[in-house]
Design a protein around this motif. Structure first.
Motif, short mmCIF file in Angstrom:
data_model
loop_
_atom_site.label_atom_id
_atom_site.label_comp_id
_atom_site.label_asym_id
_atom_site.label_seq_id
_atom_site.Cartn_x
_atom_site.Cartn_y
_atom_site.Cartn_z
N ALA A 211 0.84 -1.20 0.00
CA ALA A 211 0.00 0.00 0.00
C ALA A 211 0.87 1.25 0.00
O ALA A 211 2.09 1.17 0.22
N PRO A 212 0.29 2.41 -0.23
CA PRO A 212 1.06 3.65 -0.12
C PRO A 212 1.70 3.79 1.25
O PRO A 212 1.22 3.24 2.24
N ARG A 213 2.81 4.52 1.29
CA ARG A 213 3.60 4.77 2.50
C ARG A 213 4.15 3.46 3.06
O ARG A 213 3.99 3.15 4.23
N THR A 214 4.82 2.71 2.18
CA THR A 214 5.46 1.46 2.57
C THR A 214 6.92 1.48 2.13
O THR A 214 7.23 1.90 1.02
N VAL A 215 7.81 1.03 3.01
CA VAL A 215 9.21 0.81 2.68
C VAL A 215 9.38 -0.65 2.28
O VAL A 215 9.01 -1.56 3.05
N VAL A 216 9.90 -0.90 1.08
CA VAL A 216 10.23 -2.26 0.65
C VAL A 216 11.71 -2.47 0.95
O VAL A 216 12.57 -1.84 0.35
N TRP A 217 11.99 -3.36 1.90
CA TRP A 217 13.35 -3.53 2.44
C TRP A 217 14.04 -4.68 1.72
O TRP A 217 13.69 -5.85 1.91
N LEU A 218 15.04 -4.38 0.90
CA LEU A 218 15.74 -5.39 0.10
C LEU A 218 17.22 -5.44 0.48
O LEU A 218 18.09 -5.17 -0.33
N ASN A 219 17.48 -5.75 1.74
CA ASN A 219 18.87 -5.92 2.16
C ASN A 219 19.47 -7.08 1.38
O ASN A 219 18.86 -8.13 1.23
N GLU A 220 20.69 -6.91 0.86
CA GLU A 220 21.32 -7.88 -0.04
C GLU A 220 20.38 -8.16 -1.22
O GLU A 220 19.86 -9.26 -1.40
N ALA A 221 20.19 -7.12 -2.01
CA ALA A 221 19.18 -7.15 -3.07
C ALA A 221 19.43 -8.21 -4.12
O ALA A 221 18.50 -8.56 -4.87
N GLN A 222 20.65 -8.75 -4.20
CA GLN A 222 20.90 -9.79 -5.21
C GLN A 222 20.03 -11.02 -4.97
O GLN A 222 19.70 -11.74 -5.93
N HIS A 223 19.62 -11.26 -3.75
CA HIS A 223 18.79 -12.43 -3.48
C HIS A 223 17.39 -12.27 -4.07
O HIS A 223 16.70 -13.27 -4.30
N TYR A 224 16.99 -11.04 -4.33
CA TYR A 224 15.68 -10.79 -4.93
C TYR A 224 15.76 -10.67 -6.45
O TYR A 224 14.82 -11.04 -7.16
N LEU A 225 16.88 -10.17 -6.96
CA LEU A 225 16.97 -9.80 -8.37
C LEU A 225 17.83 -10.73 -9.21
O LEU A 225 17.72 -10.70 -10.44
N SER A 226 18.66 -11.57 -8.59
CA SER A 226 19.59 -12.39 -9.37
C SER A 226 18.98 -13.64 -9.98
O SER A 226 19.35 -14.02 -11.09
N PRO A 227 18.09 -14.37 -9.28
CA PRO A 227 17.59 -15.61 -9.88
C PRO A 227 17.02 -15.38 -11.28
O PRO A 227 16.19 -14.49 -11.48
N ASP A 228 17.47 -16.18 -12.24
CA ASP A 228 17.11 -15.93 -13.64
C ASP A 228 15.60 -15.86 -13.86
O ASP A 228 15.10 -14.93 -14.49
N SER A 229 14.87 -16.84 -13.37
CA SER A 229 13.46 -16.93 -13.69
C SER A 229 12.62 -15.96 -12.87
O SER A 229 11.72 -15.31 -13.40
N LEU A 230 12.91 -15.83 -11.58
CA LEU A 230 12.09 -15.01 -10.71
C LEU A 230 12.62 -13.58 -10.57
O LEU A 230 11.83 -12.65 -10.36
N GLY A 231 13.94 -13.41 -10.68
CA GLY A 231 14.51 -12.08 -10.47
C GLY A 231 13.97 -11.04 -11.42
O GLY A 231 13.69 -9.89 -11.03
N GLU A 232 13.79 -11.40 -12.68
CA GLU A 232 13.25 -10.44 -13.64
C GLU A 232 11.79 -10.12 -13.37
O GLU A 232 11.33 -9.01 -13.58
N ARG A 233 11.04 -11.11 -12.86
CA ARG A 233 9.66 -10.84 -12.48
C ARG A 233 9.60 -9.89 -11.29
O ARG A 233 8.74 -9.01 -11.21
N VAL A 234 10.52 -10.09 -10.34
CA VAL A 234 10.59 -9.18 -9.19
C VAL A 234 10.92 -7.77 -9.65
O VAL A 234 10.29 -6.79 -9.23
#
Length: 667
Positions: A211-234
């Motif tokens: 929702a509005p006024r939310t911080v999305v916390w991505l410490n060590e962001a590679q774990h969210y963005l690196s996986p080939d299949s899911l990272g691009e969807r993220v």
């Protein structure tokens, strides 16, 4: 406040069926409901029908909304009972929506939620229990990167969504800096730290609830963005979130090591991550400046931990000293035999593709392979318990080399989530059973630099194939292949394929066409077992199957109907798959995928939307082009890249797009 995500989804669904019903007038809809002799349950007025379809703030009474949806579904020749069920579910979710995450005040009130195991801020050395007087965390010293970060946070407080990624080496204070910046936000903000069952799965499961006024916390962001299949969807989902005015303001905050930033922003494998991160890097230096050291050393009533760090830290690396880097290195350098083997197995696992939480079974099975013959024959029956006791022992308040991970599972999270329209329900990959351990961040970095040329022993790879998390097996297989360990690579890629990784499937086929071009069993295996949720992964597999002798397996993949199963949240990947299906002569699947994409694809990236429009034109999907235009992409795309905007303008001109308005209906 903006729309709750479920309300926006409900409005999009209602408008989609309204267009499919050939855009009837308000009077026609009202008369049809009235003529149904109250069997629909609702009796909305003409004005209520207008609000149900167009009002951005309200959903209306449930019975009235269902009545409107049912009438439109009949005219559109949709499954009216099925649509009514979906509408009721979305209506209830919209009314109950609170948003993802927890109030920022919860974290301010319990510092344990902020430390390792929570948001990831490193605990600090405890000198003579001074933490009892000065607090668990020492006083914070503002540096240049804090000023740049404050600009992004202040903009979010003023209503503008933003993203910032702090880039620096281990233990340089990146996560603490993020937390100090978040601490300046009002209590009305929420903080969402997606973690389980895996980082990208967690994001995709709840992203629509942000929702509005939310911080999305991505410490060590590679774990969210690196996986080939899911990272691009993220990455695609986060871009859409940041550019959605109805959900503003949101703040995406992340951290990365420099080498991981380079990988995500320069590799063609991470195009979506490159677009998301570009221009949002804030560098964090390794060391304090002389002026900052002087200010710390001369402060009245200074925290003794800071004073000691200033006096003893090598090369002014104060935060590294506070995080216990010297203590960890002393413990590591003193380790011998099976204990050192266990540490090296953990280091190798992390640097070659394992996630944060390493299964103990993997480490225990791998460690003997690191020993000399003399060390191996000298092992006693309780070597593992002794090694674990050493590596998990804290020192002066600093966690040990390995830290046990709580494997009880997440709390206060939904256990079931209905599938989004046109997208299969989230299916977390099964994970390893038994205890798991977290390698100290500083030693993780040390291993990547000092063991970069070391090839782990056979036991490491064999144990990985049995115990590694399925989401890590593709990267581990790639690492084995790069080191000439073809058998181990094949086993890991096969297991990854079984667990749904389409990229591993295409890699498996390509590798066997190099090693054993007459052996078609891998192609048959991949075609039968590959998951069909990743459009680009399906494109790669179809391309691999067009090689010598594997062409007949293309038919096997098409018979499994990928067009009905792939996710459609990345327009660029959908465009690629449309082209691949068209080249394969799968006209029916082209039509199915074009329809799903036109109705549900994200519209935030101008280049991606242009690619989709071009692919739809090439496929002859004129009706789907009109559906995309009716969703008014010009009002939703980001306009910060002139060349991408120019490409979209060209595609819109080719499509004959006229100015449109969101949710425009006939009066």
């Amino acid at each position: 406040m903006g729309w709750p995500p479920a309300l926006r989804e409900l409005k999009d669904l209602l408008y989609e069926v309204y267009l499919a019903a050939d855009a009837p007038s308000l009077d026609e809809i009202t008369r049809a409901i009235t003529a149904d002799d109250d069997r629909l349950g609702g009796a909305p007025s003409r004005d209520a029908v207008h609000r149900i379809i167009t009002d951005v703030e309200r959903s209306g009474q449930q019975a009235d909304v269902v009545a409107v949806a049912t009438v439109l579904a009949r005219w559109a020749v949709w499954d009216a009972p099925d649509l009514a069920v979906r509408v009721r579910e979305l209506w209830v979710r919209a009314r109950m929506a609170r948003g993802a995450g927890r109030p920022v005040g919860d974290f301010r009130g319990d510092v344990r939620l902020v430390l390792d195991g929570g948001l990831g801020v490193h605990p600090v050395l405890d000198i003579d229990s001074v933490g009892n007087r000065f607090g668990i965390l020492p006083a914070y010293v503002l540096r240049d990167h804090d000023a740049r970060l404050k600009t992004v946070v202040d903009a979010a407080k003023a209503g503008r969504s933003g993203i910032a990624v702090l880039v620096g080496r281990s233990s340089t204070g990146k996560t603490r800096a993020l937390w100090e910046a978040v601490g300046a936000l009002p209590d009305t903000w929420r903080l969402w730290h997606p973690l389980s069952p895996t980082a990208p799965d967690a994001v995709l499961a709840e992203l629509r609830d942000v929702a509005p006024r939310t911080v999305v916390w991505l410490n060590e962001a590679q774990h969210y963005l690196s996986p080939d299949s899911l990272g691009e969807r993220v990455a695609a989902g986060l871009r859409q979130l940041l550019h959605d005015p109805s959900r503003a303001p949101v703040l995406v905050l992340g951290t990365l090591w420099p080498e991981r930033w380079d990988t995500l922003t320069t590799s063609d494998r991470h195009e979506g991550a490159r677009v998301l991160l570009g221009g949002h890097k804030i560098d964090v230096p390794d060391a304090f400046t002389p002026a900052q050291l002087t200010a710390l050393d001369t402060a009245d009533d200074a925290d003794p931990r800071l004073t000691q760090a200033v006096q003893r830290a090598d090369e002014a690396q104060v935060t590294q000293y506070l995080a216990g880097a010297p203590v960890l290195m002393e413990r590591y350098n003193a380790a011998r035999g099976a204990t050192l083997a266990l540490i090296h197995a953990a280091m190798d696992a992390r640097r070659l593709g394992a996630g944060l939480h390493i299964p103990l079974d993997w480490l225990a099975d791998a460690a003997p392979g690191y020993l000399t013959d003399t060390e191996y024959h000298a092992l006693d029956s309780d070597w593992l318990s002794k090694a674990l006791a050493y590596v998990t022992t804290p020192c002066n308040g600093i966690p040990g080399i390995l830290t046990p991970v709580n494997t009880n599972g997440p709390r206060n999270q939904r256990t079931h989530r209905p599938a989004a329209s046109g997208i299969s329900a989230d299916r977390p990959a099964p994970g390893p059973q038994g205890p798991r351990y977290l390698l100290a961040d500083y030693l993780d970095q040390h291993g990547r630099h000092h063991r970069a040329q070391t090839i782990p022993p056979i036991d490491f790879w064999t144990a990985a194939a049995h115990h590694a998390h399925p989401t890590d097996m593709t990267a581990l297989g790639d690492a084995a292949w790069d080191r000439g360990l073809y058998r181990d690579a094949t086993q890991l890629h096969k297991h990854a394929t079984t667990h749904g990784n389409a990229h591993a499937a295409s890699t498996l086929v390509n590798h066997f066409q190099i090693l054993h071009p007459t052996d078609h069993h891998p192609a048959q295996w991949a075609s039968a077992h590959v998951a069909l949720d990743d459009p680009f992964g399906v494109v790669r597999l179809l391309g691999a199957l067009l090689g010598p002798g594997a062409g007949e397996q293309v038919g096997v993949v098409l018979a499994r109907d990928p067009a009905a199963h792939v996710a459609v949240d990345n327009p660029s990947d959908v465009a690629r798959l449309l082209g691949a299906l068209r080249e394969a002569g799968a006209d029916k699947q082209v039509t199915i995928l074009a329809g799903r994409a036109a109705a549900h694809v994200a519209l935030d990236n101008p280049s991606d939307v242009a690619r989709l429009l071009e692919a739809l034109w090439e496929a002859g999907a004129d009706e789907q082009v009109r559906v995309v235009l009716a969703r008014d992409p010009a009002a939703h795309v980001a306009v910060d890249n002139p060349s991408d905007v120019a490409r979209l303008l060209g595609a819109l001109r080719e499509a004959g797009a006229a100015p449109t308005a969101r949710y425009r209906i006939r009066g």
